[in-house]
Write a protein that holds these residues in place. Structure first.
Motif, PDB file in Angstrom:
ATOM      1  N   ARG A 205       0.865  -1.192   0.000  1.00  0.00           N
ATOM      2  CA  ARG A 205       0.000   0.000   0.000  1.00  0.00           C
ATOM      3  C   ARG A 205       0.887   1.222   0.000  1.00  0.00           C
ATOM      4  O   ARG A 205       0.881   1.989   0.956  1.00  0.00           O
TER       5      ARG A 205
ATOM      6  N   VAL B 153      -3.522   2.361   8.563  1.00  0.00           N
ATOM      7  CA  VAL B 153      -4.403   3.519   8.401  1.00  0.00           C
ATOM      8  C   VAL B 153      -5.782   3.293   9.025  1.00  0.00           C
ATOM      9  O   VAL B 153      -6.411   4.220   9.520  1.00  0.00           O
ATOM     10  N   GLU B 154      -6.254   2.051   9.058  1.00  0.00           N
ATOM     11  CA  GLU B 154      -7.599   1.834   9.614  1.00  0.00           C
ATOM     12  C   GLU B 154      -7.637   2.092  11.119  1.00  0.00           C
ATOM     13  O   GLU B 154      -8.634   2.561  11.625  1.00  0.00           O
TER      14      GLU B 154
ATOM     15  N   ARG C 127      -8.129   0.558  14.048  1.00  0.00           N
ATOM     16  CA  ARG C 127      -9.319   0.225  14.830  1.00  0.00           C
ATOM     17  C   ARG C 127      -8.961  -0.218  16.242  1.00  0.00           C
ATOM     18  O   ARG C 127      -9.707   0.008  17.189  1.00  0.00           O
TER      19      ARG C 127
ATOM     20  N   ARG D 217      -9.122   2.198  19.054  1.00  0.00           N
ATOM     21  CA  ARG D 217     -10.480   2.666  19.391  1.00  0.00           C
ATOM     22  C   ARG D 217     -11.122   1.773  20.427  1.00  0.00           C
ATOM     23  O   ARG D 217     -11.907   2.229  21.250  1.00  0.00           O
TER      24      ARG D 217
ATOM     25  N   THR E  35      -8.980   7.553  17.279  1.00  0.00           N
ATOM     26  CA  THR E  35      -7.983   7.429  16.207  1.00  0.00           C
ATOM     27  C   THR E  35      -8.518   7.842  14.841  1.00  0.00           C
ATOM     28  O   THR E  35      -7.737   8.057  13.924  1.00  0.00           O
ATOM     29  N   HIS E  36      -9.857   7.936  14.675  1.00  0.00           N
ATOM     30  CA  HIS E  36     -10.349   8.298  13.345  1.00  0.00           C
ATOM     31  C   HIS E  36     -10.025   9.773  13.101  1.00  0.00           C
ATOM     32  O   HIS E  36      -9.952  10.568  14.035  1.00  0.00           O
ATOM     33  N   ILE E  37      -9.813  10.119  11.822  1.00  0.00           N
ATOM     34  CA  ILE E  37      -9.491  11.508  11.509  1.00  0.00           C
ATOM     35  C   ILE E  37     -10.533  12.079  10.557  1.00  0.00           C
ATOM     36  O   ILE E  37     -11.246  11.336   9.891  1.00  0.00           O
TER      37      ILE E  37
ATOM     38  N   MET F  18      -7.625  13.184   5.385  1.00  0.00           N
ATOM     39  CA  MET F  18      -7.158  11.902   4.842  1.00  0.00           C
ATOM     40  C   MET F  18      -6.952  12.115   3.352  1.00  0.00           C
ATOM     41  O   MET F  18      -7.879  12.524   2.648  1.00  0.00           O
TER      42      MET F  18
ATOM     43  N   GLY G 237      -5.656   3.649  -1.384  1.00  0.00           N
ATOM     44  CA  GLY G 237      -5.087   3.850  -0.058  1.00  0.00           C
ATOM     45  C   GLY G 237      -5.498   5.160   0.552  1.00  0.00           C
ATOM     46  O   GLY G 237      -5.996   6.055  -0.133  1.00  0.00           O
ATOM     47  N   GLY G 238      -5.289   5.262   1.840  1.00  0.00           N
ATOM     48  CA  GLY G 238      -5.526   6.511   2.557  1.00  0.00           C
ATOM     49  C   GLY G 238      -4.240   6.920   3.239  1.00  0.00           C
ATOM     50  O   GLY G 238      -3.557   6.079   3.831  1.00  0.00           O
TER      51      GLY G 238
ATOM     52  N   ARG H 232      -0.968   7.836  13.482  1.00  0.00           N
ATOM     53  CA  ARG H 232      -0.894   8.997  12.567  1.00  0.00           C
ATOM     54  C   ARG H 232       0.491   9.629  12.673  1.00  0.00           C
ATOM     55  O   ARG H 232       0.633  10.834  12.916  1.00  0.00           O
TER      56      ARG H 232
END
Ligand SMILES: Cc1cc2nc3c(=O)[nH]c(=O)nc-3n(C[C@H](O)[C@H](O)[C@H](O)COP(=O)(O)OP(=O)(O)OC[C@H]3O[C@@H](n4cnc5c(N)ncnc54)[C@H](O)[C@@H]3O)c2cc1C
Ligand code: SF4
Ligand code: SF4
Lengths: 390, 67
Positions: A45, A155-156, A158, A161, A167-169, A174, A255-256, A279
């Motif tokens: 990735r 990147v996920e 999870r 969390r 952790t989500h942005i 992104m 990808g992110g 991150r």
């Protein structure tokens, strides 16, 4: 054979996870790495660009995972003006499917156990402290206890969390990215190309990273708000139609890239985040291989020290060490990114024209950013801080 | 409701990283939206680089509901 309990469980066998595992195992604690995919290092990735110094801190350069050696950057403005910048420090385009494998082997050599096809889907708790993971393996649901979990799940992100870390942005931060590896094209194997502007990649950039004289990673990232209007894939397809209609496509990846400063909290009792999960990507360049390895190595070291001293609260030392090493620098990179992120095509053209007036020996990355931000004096100080100090 | 178009996903994790409520499950080659958790905010749709996800105003699994 897998034990029922480890000092440290690492989730994810990317660069961050492998370095966390290696640095912990080198201190003599027991380490298990769980990776959901069948293969370490695949699917790739990544654009695979890295500086020589960035990898040599962790593994000696080896032709088996280096596709090409890079010594020039070429920046292309929306009007086609090209600014070529000789690099002060050599770079590589990697073969990450081999590179990630080699990194994992160094972790294994240090004593870490690695298990692939192991999908982590929950955490175990003792009160509010994480003390292990739940995972699916071979069609069965399993549990493993550990003193510390290092979440390097990419990147996920999870796993963090589940321990209450945010952790989500924001989707605007992104970069939505897509890349193909194209063959039967002609490229200069020593140059990385970056294209800017509305047509190529608004709020991001378009890249061509050569893997040999006939093959390259060609891709782009755009800010989420741009992707919402027109997808990254559409930009890529348009570029290929116009520039390389006869190319063969060897792989395609989406990808992110989380282009933000590091999360405020990357540690909670019994758990530490590393790499993309924390991150730790450089928010200006989007590069996360080298910084992920640095984050992972610090996390692994601090985790092992915490276990050896039998001091669970010592894990918080990781935040401080990360911030001193790179976290504070990333705040500065993020300010510079915000300064240039929304430039118009005319502004990019103007920077290219000004840069072309610089004598060739003065055309360094730092001077180009200085040129770009000449109307934003506060940011010039930031540029000086990260490009002109070592 | 969010619909996942079949045979398009590259399993890259971009959408998962922006989902505010952890409603997306991603395995090596399998993606699922947990409907009970999803708030239909559409952020995943906006971030997917290759147009795998679509916002379907008329409810999920429309194709299946239609006789
Ligand atoms: C298109 C694109 C181009 C890029 N180009 C570059 C570049 O040129 N240079 C650069 O430096 N960086 C680049 N990056 C960024 C770079 O790829 C990442 O920053 C880097 O891979 C991060 O390493 P990591 O170890 O944190 O995560 P990853 O390499 O993503 O590894 C995470 C691992 O965790 C595993 N995992 C996730 N969830 C679970 C679970 N629940 N259970 C078990 N395992 C799990 C995943 O399968 C994966 O193997 C690019 C990114 C993209 C998307
Ligand atoms: S619509 Fe919003 S809540 Fe639902 S899966 Fe997508 S990002 Fe998550
Ligand atoms: S962002 Fe798109 S391609 Fe990536 S995992 Fe989500 S749905 Fe699949």
């Amino acid at each position: 054979m897998m034990k029922s309990e480890y000092d440290i469980v690492v989730v994810g066998a990317g660069p961050a996870g492998s370095m966390a595992a290696r640095f912990a195992a080198e201190k003599g604690v027991s380490v298990l790495v769980l990776e959901k995919d069948r293969d370490v290092g695949y699917p790739v990735r990544c654009g695979e660009a890295v500086s020589k110094a960035g990898i040599e801190e962790f593994i000696p350069s080896d032709p088996k995972f280096i596709a090409t050696v890079i010594n020039k950057f070429s920046f292309i403005a929306p009007d086609g003006s090209e600014v070529i910048v000789p690099l002060e420090e050599e770079g590589y385009i990697l073969e990450r499917r081999i590179f990630d494998y080699e990194l994992a082997k160094t972790a294994a050599a240090a004593g870490a156990e690695i298990l692939t096809r192991a999908y982590v889907n929950g955490l175990l708790f003792d009160g509010n402290k994480v003390n292990g993971v739940k995972f699916e393996y071979d069609g069965e649901q399993k549990e493993i206890k550990s003193k510390i979990v290092i979440a390097a799940d990419g990147v996920e992100s999870r796993v963090g969390r589940w321990a209450g870390l945010k952790t989500h942005i924001d989707f605007r931060d992104m970069e939505s990215a897509v890349q193909i590896t194209a063959s039967n094209i002609s490229v200069k194997p020593d140059t990385c190309y970056f294209y800017f502007g509305e047509e190529y990649a608004p709020q991001g950039y378009f890249w061509i990273f050569p893997k040999d004289s006939k093959t390259a990673n060609i891709g782009l990232g755009v800010g989420g708000d741009m992707n919402r209007k027109k997808s990254a894939l559409t930009y890529l397809n348009n570029f290929m139609k116009k520039n390389y209609p006869g190319a063969s496509v060897l792989t395609r990846i989406a990808g992110g890239v989380p282009c933000v400063p590091t999360l405020d909290k990357i540690v909670a009792p019994g758990i530490m985040l590393a790499g993309d999960a924390a991150r730790q990507v450089n928010p200006l360049s989007g590069g996360g291989i080298a910084s992920g390895m640095i984050g992972g190595s610090i996390a692994g070291t601090v985790a092992a020290e915490s276990v050896l001293m039998n001091k669970p609260e010592y894990v918080f030392e990781y935040e401080k060490r990360w911030n001193d090493r790179l976290g504070k620098r990333h705040l500065i990179f993020n300010r510079i990114k915000n300064g240039i992120y929304n430039f118009t095509d005319e502004q990019f053209n103007g920077i290219a024209h000004a840069a072309l007036k610089l004598p060739e020996e003065k055309r360094t990355l730092g001077n180009i950013f200085k040129t770009a931000l000449v109307n934003k004096p506060k940011l010039l100080i930031d540029v000086a801080k990260v490009f002109f100090t070592k | 409701m969010i619909e996942i178009l079949p045979d398009k996903c590259d399993f890259c994790g971009c959408c998962v990283g922006v989902c505010p409520v952890d409603a997306i499950e991603l395995k090596e080659a399998e993606i699922t939206i947990i409907e009970e958790t999803c708030t239909n905010c559409a952020k995943c749709v906006w971030s997917c680089p290759i147009e795998v996800l679509v916002f379907n105003r008329n409810g999920a699994g429309k194709k299946n509901d239609e006789k």
